[in-house]
Design a protein around this motif. Structure first.
Motif, short mmCIF file in Angstrom:
data_model
loop_
_atom_site.label_atom_id
_atom_site.label_comp_id
_atom_site.label_asym_id
_atom_site.label_seq_id
_atom_site.Cartn_x
_atom_site.Cartn_y
_atom_site.Cartn_z
N GLN A 46 44.46 45.98 37.19
CA GLN A 46 45.50 45.39 38.04
C GLN A 46 44.87 44.59 39.17
N ARG A 47 43.86 45.16 39.81
CA ARG A 47 43.21 44.47 40.94
C ARG A 47 42.48 43.22 40.47
N LEU A 71 36.34 35.87 42.75
CA LEU A 71 35.86 35.74 41.37
C LEU A 71 34.84 36.83 41.06
N TYR A 72 33.93 37.08 42.00
CA TYR A 72 32.95 38.15 41.81
C TYR A 72 33.66 39.51 41.73
N ASP A 73 34.67 39.69 42.59
CA ASP A 73 35.43 40.95 42.56
C ASP A 73 36.15 41.12 41.23
N ALA A 74 36.73 40.04 40.72
CA ALA A 74 37.44 40.10 39.43
C ALA A 74 36.49 40.51 38.32
N THR A 75 35.28 39.94 38.33
CA THR A 75 34.28 40.29 37.31
C THR A 75 33.91 41.76 37.40
N ARG A 76 33.66 42.22 38.61
CA ARG A 76 33.25 43.62 38.81
C ARG A 76 34.35 44.58 38.38
N ARG A 77 35.58 44.29 38.77
CA ARG A 77 36.68 45.20 38.46
C ARG A 77 37.05 45.17 36.99
#
Length: 231
Positions: A46-47, A71-77
């Motif tokens: 979701q995040r 974008l980095y957060d999306a990849t990590r999550r």
């Protein structure tokens, strides 16, 4: 845990007088079904979608530097979501599409099993619902967006079986690939192409009825096993 919960409901049915507790048992069962459905959601998934939407909004304004962190957060999550037990493997044409969110007319459902991650959920009721039930559904959807699944399940107790739960699913590899392309374009200061890549990720999301979970195959070993097709 779901099996234990179902046994508890059945035990209540056996031990309680049918006439005296039928209504409360029905409420307990509907609450159990709602909780079970919400447990399919992936908090990281979701995040990740929220991160994608935030990055796209920034890119659409012509900026690139500010889009890199989400974008980095999306990849990590999304990577974390891909390692969780919420994921499962199925061919898209084996899923149960939700009529409330039909795919684009040009969309062709894939026939190859892929890994899916639940990235969102929505409760939908009929137009004839009583006002208090419509309010409860709106509140529950807000709670789901905030990741408060237990609160949402409690809110829906007043709605019972008069609502359907729809899951938004993202194909893991396809979505990760789109984010990676968007990141490369963003770092190259090309916001237009980066935004287009993120739109491809969003366009890949499909909406299915919750009962797909009865036939989907969990992907807990990393192997792409085909989904069952019988119910």
């Amino acid at each position: 845990m779901r099996f234990i919960a179902s046994l508890a409901v059945v035990a209540g049915l056996v031990s309680a007088p049918l006439g005296a507790h039928a209504a409360s048992l029905h409420t307990d069962w509907e609450k159990f079904k709602a909780t079970r459905a919400f447990n399919h959601l992936s908090a990281d998934g979701q995040r990740a979608i929220v991160d994608i939407l935030n990055a796209k909004q920034i890119l659409d304004s012509g900026k690139t530097d500010a889009a890199i962190p989400p974008l980095y957060d999306a990849t990590r999550r999304l990577t974390a979501a891909g390692k969780a037990n919420n994921q499962f493997v199925a061919a898209e044409n084996a899923l149960h599409p939700a009529p409330q969110h039909p795919a684009a007319p040009s969309h062709v459902a894939g026939t190859t099993p892929v890994t899916w991650v639940p990235v969102g959920g929505e409760v939908i009721g009929t137009e004839t619902l009583a006002p208090e039930k419509k309010t409860a559904i709106a509140t529950a959807n807000s709670q789901l967006k905030a990741g408060n699944t237990q609160q949402a399940a409690q809110t829906l107790q007043v709605v019972g079986e008069d609502a359907d739960f729809i899951l938004a699913l993202a194909p893991l590899d396809q979505t990760q690939g789109a984010i990676n392309r968007a990141t490369v374009f963003t770092e190259a200061r090309n916001p237009t192409e980066a935004s287009a890549a993120l739109q491809q990720a969003l366009d890949g999301i499909v909406f299915v009825s919750e009962d797909f979970t009865e036939t989907a195959t969990p992907d807990q070993t990393g192997k792409h096993a085909p989904a069952k097709t019988g119910k």
